[in-house]
Write an enzyme that holds these catalytic residues in place. Sequence first.
Site, mmCIF file in Angstrom:
data_model
loop_
_atom_site.group_PDB
_atom_site.id
_atom_site.type_symbol
_atom_site.label_atom_id
_atom_site.label_comp_id
_atom_site.label_asym_id
_atom_site.label_seq_id
_atom_site.Cartn_x
_atom_site.Cartn_y
_atom_site.Cartn_z
ATOM 1 N N ASP A 1 -1.930 14.434 -14.158
ATOM 2 C CA ASP A 1 -2.152 12.969 -14.136
ATOM 3 C C ASP A 1 -2.239 12.392 -12.724
ATOM 4 O O ASP A 1 -2.083 11.184 -12.546
ATOM 5 C CB ASP A 1 -1.039 12.210 -14.895
ATOM 6 C CG ASP A 1 -1.119 12.439 -16.388
ATOM 7 O OD1 ASP A 1 -2.220 12.724 -16.875
ATOM 8 O OD2 ASP A 1 -0.079 12.336 -17.066
ATOM 9 N N SER B 1 0.837 -1.196 0.000
ATOM 10 C CA SER B 1 0.000 0.000 0.000
ATOM 11 C C SER B 1 0.879 1.256 0.000
ATOM 12 O O SER B 1 1.730 1.401 -0.875
ATOM 13 C CB SER B 1 -0.944 -0.073 1.207
ATOM 14 O OG SER B 1 -2.033 0.801 1.081
ATOM 15 N N HIS C 1 -7.268 -6.046 -0.224
ATOM 16 C CA HIS C 1 -6.117 -5.176 0.005
ATOM 17 C C HIS C 1 -5.082 -5.848 0.920
ATOM 18 O O HIS C 1 -3.886 -5.654 0.755
ATOM 19 C CB HIS C 1 -6.596 -3.853 0.616
ATOM 20 C CG HIS C 1 -5.575 -2.750 0.543
ATOM 21 N ND1 HIS C 1 -5.029 -2.323 -0.656
ATOM 22 C CD2 HIS C 1 -4.997 -1.990 1.511
ATOM 23 C CE1 HIS C 1 -4.148 -1.347 -0.410
ATOM 24 N NE2 HIS C 1 -4.117 -1.136 0.882
ATOM 25 N N ASP D 1 -9.521 -6.022 -4.419
ATOM 26 C CA ASP D 1 -9.035 -4.917 -3.578
ATOM 27 C C ASP D 1 -10.020 -3.739 -3.667
ATOM 28 O O ASP D 1 -10.188 -3.152 -4.732
ATOM 29 C CB ASP D 1 -7.645 -4.474 -4.056
ATOM 30 C CG ASP D 1 -6.975 -3.483 -3.112
ATOM 31 O OD1 ASP D 1 -7.704 -2.721 -2.419
ATOM 32 O OD2 ASP D 1 -5.727 -3.462 -3.062
#
Length: 255
Positions: free
Chosen positions: A185, A103, A236, A208
């Site tokens: 972006d 993560s 996750h 996830d």
Amino acid sequence: TSITSAKIQVNGVHLHYQQTGEGSHAVLLLPGMLGCGQTDFGPQLKSMNKQLFTVVAWDPRGYGKSIPPSRDFPPDFFERDAKDAVDLMQALKFKKFSLLGWSDGGITALIAAAKYPNLIHKLVVWGANASVTQEDVRIYNGIRDVSKWSEKVKKPLEELYGHKYFAATCEAWVDGISRFAENSDGNICQQLLPDIKCPTFIIHGEKDPLVPQAHAEYIHKHIKGSRLLLMPEGKHNLHLRFAEDFNREVENFLR
């Protein structure tokens, strides 16, 4: 092999880490948002091969037992964590090491691998992203209020931090990471991905709820020669839920 727990001064803060194993291949585990070695990597500290690996799990500044200082989220907090992580391993006298990042820890690991290529042996990331979209911001705002979290996820963090610090830090994290969406972006570290030269393994859980699969595919596409593994039932926290499969895949890659 027992797990030792200690603190060492790095970049002006006392960073806490746990260490186990006596293998020649050093591996650093990098936790996610609000996480630390204790909350995020139990099955890895316990079960990874202690003959092959020396495993270190760190608590980034402001997380776990690396308090004080309190955790904050300046625009460069991922770069700061990357430097802290690499400098911690150097302070512990590891000349070269691999990174396993989950993560937020995965983002930190991507940055570290790009910026310190001579120090990083191999790289594994899961549940990571190199940019923040408006959809991501919507997901983050969905976890802003910790009182709505499930007891199972909330309890260890409340025990670790106390409710007030836990709640305030989660809100600060949502604000801090959402700011990347304002970049062109939604960039966090997209421009660094082509600089990653070490063997790279990206794992992603197809279920996830926090990090859409497109993020894993983007990272895979932009790191030359990287490998992508999709886990159909993975969420996750796939490294906790499917620890045995995860550890086996990762150990095979690191060998």
